[in-house]
Design a protein around this motif. Sequence first.
Motif: not given
Length: 257
Positions: A185-189, A193-198, A225-237
Amino acid sequence: MRSRFLLVFLFPMAILAQTNAVKDIEGRVHSKDGDVAATHVLNITTDRASITDINGFFSIPVRVNDTLVFSAVQFKKKTIVVTPDIFASTMLSVPLEDALEQLDEVVVTPYNLSGDLTKDLGGLEIEPVVTASTLGLPNAYVKIPTKAERELFEATSGGGLIPLTPILNKISGRTKMLKKRVERNNLYSRTARVRAYYPDSLYRTKLKIPKGKTDDFFYFCEVDPRFQSVVDTHDLFKIWEFLEKKSTMYRKNNDLD
């Protein structure tokens, strides 16, 4: 002759045993607008029922040839027969179609409103917004746990000198299953969140992902495995750079170039 007789006799029994096997099948319903919470899932063969969580996930006991019915006010009713392939799957994906039809435009002007916002806003009496934060309540910013998190807490807590509930749940595998559900569920959230960015159009025009492959592409990203850490940066670039690299690999793996 004896071995042939046993084979002929036991083969139908094996098929019958597989047909009568029962398991909790997990799945997720999804729609274009994403409003999939509280969708009813009914096994009309066994009269067992379930309901989806806020992200559309559900779990329900089934057997081969059982009939599942998915229904909600905003969706058309969906019926699925559990085939051997569905029974053997680890995750059932169920697309739902909106049931509401677009109505003709109706112009309503209650309370003698003119329709001119610059005039009407000045004459409206708006009640103050009342929330836990505006009232200054101590629990205003406490995160409300999800259903899966509450179930995990209940499964791992217990009273008394010897808390039996956590022990039994650990032995039975329920605790492990609930932990996986929370992680999923955390991964899906994060994906939501990413899909709402763009805008969705960017995935087609910039990343060259076909319209019908967007969900599959994001699943391809999630297993990295990098997906979670990249998304949690909240850095859109940084997130977009990650998606660009993954899209190149995805198109290559699926012969989309």
